[in-house]
Design a protein around this motif. Structure first.
Motif, PDB file in Angstrom:
ATOM      1  N   LYS A   1       0.829  -1.207   0.000  1.00 49.91           N
ATOM      2  CA  LYS A   1       0.000   0.000   0.000  1.00 49.91           C
ATOM      3  C   LYS A   1       0.862   1.255   0.000  1.00 49.91           C
ATOM      4  O   LYS A   1       0.636   2.182  -0.786  1.00 49.91           O
ATOM      5  CB  LYS A   1      -0.927   0.015   1.223  1.00 49.91           C
ATOM      6  N   LYS A   2       1.857   1.299   0.890  1.00 55.94           N
ATOM      7  CA  LYS A   2       2.737   2.466   0.973  1.00 55.94           C
ATOM      8  C   LYS A   2       3.499   2.660  -0.338  1.00 55.94           C
ATOM      9  O   LYS A   2       3.630   3.783  -0.847  1.00 55.94           O
ATOM     10  CB  LYS A   2       3.722   2.308   2.135  1.00 55.94           C
ATOM     11  N   CYS A   3       3.996   1.573  -0.901  1.00 57.85           N
ATOM     12  CA  CYS A   3       4.755   1.645  -2.144  1.00 57.85           C
ATOM     13  C   CYS A   3       3.883   2.184  -3.279  1.00 57.85           C
ATOM     14  O   CYS A   3       4.311   3.042  -4.053  1.00 57.85           O
ATOM     15  CB  CYS A   3       5.297   0.265  -2.495  1.00 57.85           C
ATOM     16  N   ALA A   4       2.652   1.691  -3.369  1.00 57.27           N
ATOM     17  CA  ALA A   4       1.748   2.138  -4.427  1.00 57.27           C
ATOM     18  C   ALA A   4       1.411   3.617  -4.273  1.00 57.27           C
ATOM     19  O   ALA A   4       1.332   4.354  -5.261  1.00 57.27           O
ATOM     20  CB  ALA A   4       0.470   1.302  -4.409  1.00 57.27           C
ATOM     21  N   LEU A   5       1.230   4.074  -3.028  1.00 60.16           N
ATOM     22  CA  LEU A   5       0.907   5.480  -2.803  1.00 60.16           C
ATOM     23  C   LEU A   5       2.105   6.384  -3.070  1.00 60.16           C
ATOM     24  O   LEU A   5       1.952   7.503  -3.570  1.00 60.16           O
ATOM     25  CB  LEU A   5       0.387   5.683  -1.376  1.00 60.16           C
ATOM     26  N   PHE A   6       3.311   5.927  -2.747  1.00 62.58           N
ATOM     27  CA  PHE A   6       4.513   6.684  -3.111  1.00 62.58           C
ATOM     28  C   PHE A   6       4.562   6.884  -4.626  1.00 62.58           C
ATOM     29  O   PHE A   6       4.845   7.977  -5.120  1.00 62.58           O
ATOM     30  CB  PHE A   6       5.770   5.931  -2.657  1.00 62.58           C
ATOM     31  N   ASN A   7       4.281   5.813  -5.349  1.00 61.90           N
ATOM     32  CA  ASN A   7       4.310   5.898  -6.806  1.00 61.90           C
ATOM     33  C   ASN A   7       3.182   6.780  -7.348  1.00 61.90           C
ATOM     34  O   ASN A   7       3.351   7.452  -8.368  1.00 61.90           O
ATOM     35  CB  ASN A   7       4.239   4.498  -7.414  1.00 61.90           C
ATOM     36  N   LEU A   8       2.048   6.788  -6.668  1.00 61.93           N
ATOM     37  CA  LEU A   8       0.936   7.642  -7.071  1.00 61.93           C
ATOM     38  C   LEU A   8       1.326   9.118  -6.943  1.00 61.93           C
ATOM     39  O   LEU A   8       1.091   9.913  -7.871  1.00 61.93           O
ATOM     40  CB  LEU A   8      -0.293   7.348  -6.207  1.00 61.93           C
ATOM     41  N   ILE A   9       1.923   9.493  -5.814  1.00 68.56           N
ATOM     42  CA  ILE A   9       2.352  10.875  -5.604  1.00 68.56           C
ATOM     43  C   ILE A   9       3.387  11.267  -6.660  1.00 68.56           C
ATOM     44  O   ILE A   9       3.310  12.344  -7.270  1.00 68.56           O
ATOM     45  CB  ILE A   9       2.947  11.052  -4.198  1.00 68.56           C
ATOM     46  N   SER A  10       4.337  10.388  -6.900  1.00 68.27           N
ATOM     47  CA  SER A  10       5.379  10.651  -7.892  1.00 68.27           C
ATOM     48  C   SER A  10       4.776  10.825  -9.283  1.00 68.27           C
ATOM     49  O   SER A  10       5.129  11.743 -10.028  1.00 68.27           O
ATOM     50  CB  SER A  10       6.389   9.497  -7.900  1.00 68.27           C
ATOM     51  N   GLU A  11       3.837   9.949  -9.630  1.00 66.99           N
ATOM     52  CA  GLU A  11       3.236   9.987 -10.969  1.00 66.99           C
ATOM     53  C   GLU A  11       2.454  11.277 -11.191  1.00 66.99           C
ATOM     54  O   GLU A  11       2.528  11.885 -12.264  1.00 66.99           O
ATOM     55  CB  GLU A  11       2.317   8.778 -11.151  1.00 66.99           C
ATOM     56  N   ILE A  12       1.720  11.725 -10.178  1.00 66.83           N
ATOM     57  CA  ILE A  12       0.953  12.968 -10.299  1.00 66.83           C
ATOM     58  C   ILE A  12       1.883  14.137 -10.593  1.00 66.83           C
ATOM     59  O   ILE A  12       1.633  14.946 -11.499  1.00 66.83           O
ATOM     60  CB  ILE A  12       0.155  13.238  -9.012  1.00 66.83           C
ATOM     61  N   ILE A  13       2.975  14.225  -9.827  1.00 62.53           N
ATOM     62  CA  ILE A  13       3.898  15.351 -10.001  1.00 62.53           C
ATOM     63  C   ILE A  13       4.559  15.309 -11.371  1.00 62.53           C
ATOM     64  O   ILE A  13       4.610  16.315 -12.086  1.00 62.53           O
ATOM     65  CB  ILE A  13       4.958  15.339  -8.885  1.00 62.53           C
ATOM     66  N   LEU A  14       5.044  14.142 -11.766  1.00 65.64           N
ATOM     67  CA  LEU A  14       5.771  14.038 -13.034  1.00 65.64           C
ATOM     68  C   LEU A  14       4.868  14.298 -14.239  1.00 65.64           C
ATOM     69  O   LEU A  14       5.313  14.843 -15.249  1.00 65.64           O
ATOM     70  CB  LEU A  14       6.431  12.665 -13.142  1.00 65.64           C
ATOM     71  N   LYS A  15       3.592  13.923 -14.129  1.00 68.61           N
ATOM     72  CA  LYS A  15       2.683  14.090 -15.263  1.00 68.61           C
ATOM     73  C   LYS A  15       2.055  15.480 -15.336  1.00 68.61           C
ATOM     74  O   LYS A  15       1.441  15.826 -16.346  1.00 68.61           O
ATOM     75  CB  LYS A  15       1.580  13.021 -15.219  1.00 68.61           C
ATOM     76  N   THR A  16       2.199  16.271 -14.271  1.00 67.37           N
ATOM     77  CA  THR A  16       1.587  17.607 -14.267  1.00 67.37           C
ATOM     78  C   THR A  16       2.621  18.697 -14.000  1.00 67.37           C
ATOM     79  O   THR A  16       2.258  19.848 -13.763  1.00 67.37           O
ATOM     80  CB  THR A  16       0.483  17.707 -13.190  1.00 67.37           C
ATOM     81  N   ARG A  17       3.890  18.363 -14.024  1.00 70.26           N
ATOM     82  CA  ARG A  17       4.954  19.294 -13.623  1.00 70.26           C
ATOM     83  C   ARG A  17       4.956  20.588 -14.426  1.00 70.26           C
ATOM     84  O   ARG A  17       5.357  21.632 -13.912  1.00 70.26           O
ATOM     85  CB  ARG A  17       6.318  18.610 -13.749  1.00 70.26           C
ATOM     86  N   ASP A  18       4.485  20.540 -15.669  1.00 67.83           N
ATOM     87  CA  ASP A  18       4.460  21.746 -16.490  1.00 67.83           C
ATOM     88  C   ASP A  18       3.358  22.709 -16.067  1.00 67.83           C
ATOM     89  O   ASP A  18       3.373  23.880 -16.455  1.00 67.83           O
ATOM     90  CB  ASP A  18       4.279  21.392 -17.971  1.00 67.83           C
ATOM     91  N   GLY A  19       2.414  22.223 -15.246  1.00 65.28           N
ATOM     92  CA  GLY A  19       1.285  23.072 -14.873  1.00 65.28           C
ATOM     93  C   GLY A  19       1.404  23.688 -13.498  1.00 65.28           C
ATOM     94  O   GLY A  19       0.476  24.353 -13.031  1.00 65.28           O
ATOM     95  N   VAL A  20       2.533  23.476 -12.821  1.00 66.40           N
ATOM     96  CA  VAL A  20       2.658  23.965 -11.447  1.00 66.40           C
ATOM     97  C   VAL A  20       4.002  24.654 -11.256  1.00 66.40           C
ATOM     98  O   VAL A  20       4.997  24.294 -11.882  1.00 66.40           O
ATOM     99  CB  VAL A  20       2.510  22.791 -10.440  1.00 66.40           C
ATOM    100  N   THR A  21       4.002  25.681 -10.398  1.00 67.53           N
ATOM    101  CA  THR A  21       5.235  26.380 -10.046  1.00 67.53           C
ATOM    102  C   THR A  21       5.763  25.799  -8.740  1.00 67.53           C
ATOM    103  O   THR A  21       5.053  25.791  -7.730  1.00 67.53           O
ATOM    104  CB  THR A  21       4.978  27.893  -9.868  1.00 67.53           C
ATOM    105  N   PHE A  22       6.979  25.323  -8.766  1.00 71.51           N
ATOM    106  CA  PHE A  22       7.545  24.710  -7.566  1.00 71.51           C
ATOM    107  C   PHE A  22       8.052  25.785  -6.618  1.00 71.51           C
ATOM    108  O   PHE A  22       8.651  26.775  -7.028  1.00 71.51           O
ATOM    109  CB  PHE A  22       8.680  23.754  -7.943  1.00 71.51           C
ATOM    110  N   ASN A  23       7.793  25.594  -5.328  1.00 75.42           N
ATOM    111  CA  ASN A  23       8.281  26.510  -4.310  1.00 75.42           C
ATOM    112  C   ASN A  23       8.483  25.745  -3.005  1.00 75.42           C
ATOM    113  O   ASN A  23       8.226  24.543  -2.932  1.00 75.42           O
ATOM    114  CB  ASN A  23       7.305  27.677  -4.114  1.00 75.42           C
ATOM    115  N   ALA A  24       8.941  26.453  -1.980  1.00 75.71           N
ATOM    116  CA  ALA A  24       9.261  25.800  -0.710  1.00 75.71           C
ATOM    117  C   ALA A  24       8.039  25.155  -0.070  1.00 75.71           C
ATOM    118  O   ALA A  24       8.128  24.096   0.548  1.00 75.71           O
ATOM    119  CB  ALA A  24       9.901  26.808   0.243  1.00 75.71           C
ATOM    120  N   ASN A  25       6.859  25.779  -0.216  1.00 72.65           N
ATOM    121  CA  ASN A  25       5.643  25.219   0.380  1.00 72.65           C
ATOM    122  C   ASN A  25       5.267  23.894  -0.275  1.00 72.65           C
ATOM    123  O   ASN A  25       4.833  22.951   0.397  1.00 72.65           O
ATOM    124  CB  ASN A  25       4.487  26.210   0.250  1.00 72.65           C
ATOM    125  N   LEU A  26       5.415  23.818  -1.589  1.00 73.35           N
ATOM    126  CA  LEU A  26       5.116  22.572  -2.294  1.00 73.35           C
ATOM    127  C   LEU A  26       6.125  21.495  -1.917  1.00 73.35           C
ATOM    128  O   LEU A  26       5.762  20.331  -1.729  1.00 73.35           O
ATOM    129  CB  LEU A  26       5.118  22.809  -3.801  1.00 73.35           C
TER     130      LEU A  26
END
Length: 205
Positions: free
Chosen positions: A60-85
């Motif tokens: 479960k933990k492994c799958a959720l880690f990959n879910l978080i990673s996948e969301i960021i990598l697939k939407t990275r062009d639509g978000v501005t990275f900063n310290a809060n993120l």
């Protein structure tokens, strides 16, 4: 903590290379990079801060880690990275790794991340809705024929309500796995509509 940086690790896959450990996923570290004459940044050294040792022991933990990673990598062009993120990602991974309320952390991350993407649905406090419009992210009680909506149940409404207005209670709210997955699938469909992406990690459950 302000941007995503790619770097080259020379000979990093060779046995005996001091940086071999960084070929693994999900390591928090202090990295020492240098910029060569060609090819951008290169990895010189790194000091591990956290290896998230529990995530690899739990499916479960492994799958959720990959879910978080996948969301960021697939939407990275639509978000501005900063310290809060950066802090949000860091606390989410720590929460999934260290706690038994993994789904709470994953759901909170996605809803908060939608805010960074500028598409967070507008939910009114203590309101009762019956449907969620996947096209524009609005909540409805009545729908027109052929509308692109999903029906919300009591748990869906509670998750929206607590995550928007009562964070402390949200992280004490006990979610069954099937309830959490139902809610994650709603968010997946919404992201799919907005960014034309599919979160494959959800299919791991």
């Amino acid at each position: 903590n302000n941007e995503l940086i790619s770097c080259l690790g020379r000979g990093i896959f060779k046995q005996g290379n001091k940086n071999l450990i960084f070929t693994e996923s999900f390591i928090k570290a202090e990295f020492e990079l240098y910029k060569g004459k060609v090819g951008g940044y290169k990895l010189k050294d790194g000091k591990i801060i956290s290896h998230y040792e529990n995530y690899s022991k739990s499916f479960k933990k492994c799958a959720l880690f990959n879910l978080i990673s996948e969301i960021i990598l697939k939407t990275r062009d639509g978000v501005t990275f900063n310290a809060n993120l950066f802090d949000l990602v860091d606390k989410t991974l720590e929460g999934i790794n260290d706690s038994k309320i993994e789904f709470n952390y994953a759901i909170y991350f996605i809803l908060k991340y939608l805010e960074y993407l500028g598409i967070k649905p507008l939910f009114e406090k203590d309101s009762i809705y019956h449907f969620f419009n996947l096209d524009d992210g609005t909540f409805l009680n009545l729908v027109k024929e052929n509308s692109n909506v999903v029906e919300l149940n009591e748990i869906d409404l509670e998750l929206f309500n607590l995550s928007y207005f009562d964070i402390d209670s949200f992280f004490q709210f006990k979610i069954k796995d099937e309830e959490a997955l139902h809610f994650l699938n709603i968010l997946n469909k919404f992201l799919n509509n907005k960014f034309d992406i599919k979160l494959n990690a959800i299919d791991l459950f």
